[in-house]
Design a protein around this motif. Structure first.
Motif, PDB file in Angstrom:
ATOM      1  N   MET A 119       0.815  -1.218   0.000  1.00 58.49           N
ATOM      2  CA  MET A 119       0.000   0.000   0.000  1.00 58.49           C
ATOM      3  C   MET A 119       0.849   1.268   0.000  1.00 58.49           C
ATOM      4  SD  MET A 119      -2.758  -1.421   2.811  1.00 58.49           S
ATOM      5  CE  MET A 119      -3.684   0.099   3.000  1.00 58.49           C
ATOM      6  N   THR A 121       2.352   3.176  -2.095  1.00 56.27           N
ATOM      7  CA  THR A 121       2.129   4.282  -3.042  1.00 56.27           C
ATOM      8  C   THR A 121       0.720   4.851  -2.969  1.00 56.27           C
ATOM      9  OG1 THR A 121       1.517   2.716  -4.783  1.00 56.27           O
ATOM     10  CG2 THR A 121       3.840   3.350  -4.643  1.00 56.27           C
ATOM     11  N   HIS A 122      -0.112   4.293  -2.113  1.00 51.55           N
ATOM     12  CA  HIS A 122      -1.497   4.746  -1.989  1.00 51.55           C
ATOM     13  C   HIS A 122      -1.582   5.714  -0.804  1.00 51.55           C
ATOM     14  CE1 HIS A 122      -1.661   1.035  -4.277  1.00 51.55           C
ATOM     15  NE2 HIS A 122      -2.809   1.435  -4.766  1.00 51.55           N
ATOM     16  N   THR A 123      -1.831   6.980  -1.098  1.00 51.15           N
ATOM     17  CA  THR A 123      -1.718   8.012  -0.065  1.00 51.15           C
ATOM     18  C   THR A 123      -3.048   8.429   0.559  1.00 51.15           C
ATOM     19  OG1 THR A 123      -1.722   9.702  -1.803  1.00 51.15           O
ATOM     20  CG2 THR A 123       0.425   8.934  -1.025  1.00 51.15           C
ATOM     21  N   THR A 124      -4.123   8.489  -0.217  1.00 50.11           N
ATOM     22  CA  THR A 124      -5.397   8.912   0.368  1.00 50.11           C
ATOM     23  C   THR A 124      -6.043   7.742   1.117  1.00 50.11           C
ATOM     24  OG1 THR A 124      -6.826   8.310  -1.513  1.00 50.11           O
ATOM     25  CG2 THR A 124      -5.712  10.470  -1.591  1.00 50.11           C
ATOM     26  N   GLU A 126      -9.139   6.629   1.012  1.00 47.90           N
ATOM     27  CA  GLU A 126      -9.953   5.757   0.162  1.00 47.90           C
ATOM     28  C   GLU A 126      -9.089   4.859  -0.715  1.00 47.90           C
ATOM     29  OE1 GLU A 126     -13.891   5.785  -2.738  1.00 47.90           O
ATOM     30  OE2 GLU A 126     -13.162   7.657  -1.863  1.00 47.90           O
ATOM     31  N   ASP A 127      -7.984   5.385  -1.221  1.00 45.28           N
ATOM     32  CA  ASP A 127      -7.073   4.558  -2.020  1.00 45.28           C
ATOM     33  C   ASP A 127      -6.506   3.407  -1.194  1.00 45.28           C
ATOM     34  OD1 ASP A 127      -7.407   5.933  -4.346  1.00 45.28           O
ATOM     35  OD2 ASP A 127      -5.571   7.118  -4.174  1.00 45.28           O
ATOM     36  N   ARG A 128      -6.193   3.698   0.062  1.00 46.19           N
ATOM     37  CA  ARG A 128      -5.630   2.655   0.923  1.00 46.19           C
ATOM     38  C   ARG A 128      -6.695   1.600   1.265  1.00 46.19           C
ATOM     39  NH1 ARG A 128      -0.577   3.784   2.688  1.00 46.19           N
ATOM     40  NH2 ARG A 128      -0.661   2.442   4.529  1.00 46.19           N
ATOM     41  N   ARG A 130      -9.261   0.868  -0.671  1.00 54.92           N
ATOM     42  CA  ARG A 130      -9.471   0.128  -1.915  1.00 54.92           C
ATOM     43  C   ARG A 130      -8.379  -0.923  -2.106  1.00 54.92           C
ATOM     44  NH1 ARG A 130      -9.210   4.130  -5.088  1.00 54.92           N
ATOM     45  NH2 ARG A 130     -11.447   4.599  -5.166  1.00 54.92           N
ATOM     46  N   LYS A 131      -7.139  -0.553  -1.846  1.00 54.31           N
ATOM     47  CA  LYS A 131      -6.025  -1.489  -2.002  1.00 54.31           C
ATOM     48  C   LYS A 131      -6.109  -2.601  -0.964  1.00 54.31           C
ATOM     49  CE  LYS A 131      -2.191  -3.144  -3.613  1.00 54.31           C
ATOM     50  NZ  LYS A 131      -2.174  -3.853  -4.924  1.00 54.31           N
ATOM     51  N   LYS A 147     -18.656   3.561   0.467  1.00 51.36           N
ATOM     52  CA  LYS A 147     -18.530   4.887   1.054  1.00 51.36           C
ATOM     53  C   LYS A 147     -19.869   5.295   1.629  1.00 51.36           C
ATOM     54  CE  LYS A 147     -16.387   9.352   0.116  1.00 51.36           C
ATOM     55  NZ  LYS A 147     -15.670  10.163  -0.917  1.00 51.36           N
ATOM     56  N   TYR A 152     -16.586   4.969   5.888  1.00 45.51           N
ATOM     57  CA  TYR A 152     -16.551   3.828   4.974  1.00 45.51           C
ATOM     58  C   TYR A 152     -16.976   2.556   5.706  1.00 45.51           C
ATOM     59  CZ  TYR A 152     -13.586   6.983   2.245  1.00 45.51           C
ATOM     60  OH  TYR A 152     -13.102   8.066   1.552  1.00 45.51           O
TER      61      TYR A 152
END
Length: 212
Positions: A119, A121-124, A126-128, A130-131, A147, A152
């Protein structure tokens, strides 16, 4: 031409992943007629994989709502349940509860490091999330997220280590700590549904609030 085997498998997957459905709802998800869905449900019921109950939904006649039985849930893989439970019992008996706790904690730490790396490279938030859902799905948890207006919902429709978790529930508490760690101190992760408590899935609320 409809492939009956594919429809059969998809019906099981839908009931596992989305929960109980009425005949019409399942037919819609399967994209077949209600008679076709009825045929599949009767076939699954005859094999002991699904069951139904009457539920009142407002006015009109009660609807039959279909869901998986224990045998139906067992169609989805557990990770070597017999061997894992036996190893847990042997560690507990030979080395004691403290040694088992250390092994579970070490396993959790390994997972945390692996998740963090995947994870990275996933900064936000929601991105984290999702990953994390993608990672957990690859591990067999059938995970996804939704969401909401309060944060979430992180949902896992299957637990591939269920028998191990029954034998040692510290796997579950360690898992919760891992989620909290990889998603960051700026959020609170709270389990709101638990398969081991009788729920059909594990569910977590993830709120963007400061941890006290």
């Amino acid at each position: 031409m409809i492939n009956e085997a594919e429809v059969y498998d998809k019906a099981i997957w839908i009931l596992k992943n989305q929960g109980p459905k009425s005949l019409k709802e399942l037919a819609s998800e399967l994209e077949i007629t209600t008679e076709g869905a009825r045929f599949q449900l009767l076939k699954l019921s005859g094999e002991g994989l699904v069951t139904s109950r009457s539920v009142s939904r407002g006015r009109g006649r009660p609807q039959q709502i279909w869901s998986l039985t224990g045998k139906g849930h067992a169609k989805f893989p557990d990770s070597h349940p017999g061997l894992t439970v036996k190893l847990i019992q042997q560690i507990r008996e030979s080395l004691g509860e403290e040694a088992l706790d250390k092994i579970v904690a070490a396993t959790g730490e390994d997972n945390r490091k692996r998740y963090e790396k995947l994870m990275d490279t996933h900064t936000t938030l929601e991105d984290r999330i999702r990953k994390l859902a993608a990672i957990r799905s690859e591990e067999g948890y059938m995970a996804h997220y939704e969401k909401t207006d309060k944060g979430y919902l992180f949902l896992e429709n299957h637990c591939p280590i269920c028998e191990a978790a029954k034998a040692c529930q510290k796997f579950c508490s360690t898992e919760l700590k891992t989620f909290q760690s990889v998603l960051g101190d700026q959020v609170v992760v709270r389990r709101i549904d638990h398969i081991l408590a009788g729920a059909r899935r594990c569910a977590y609320h993830i709120g963007a609030e400061t941890v006290d």
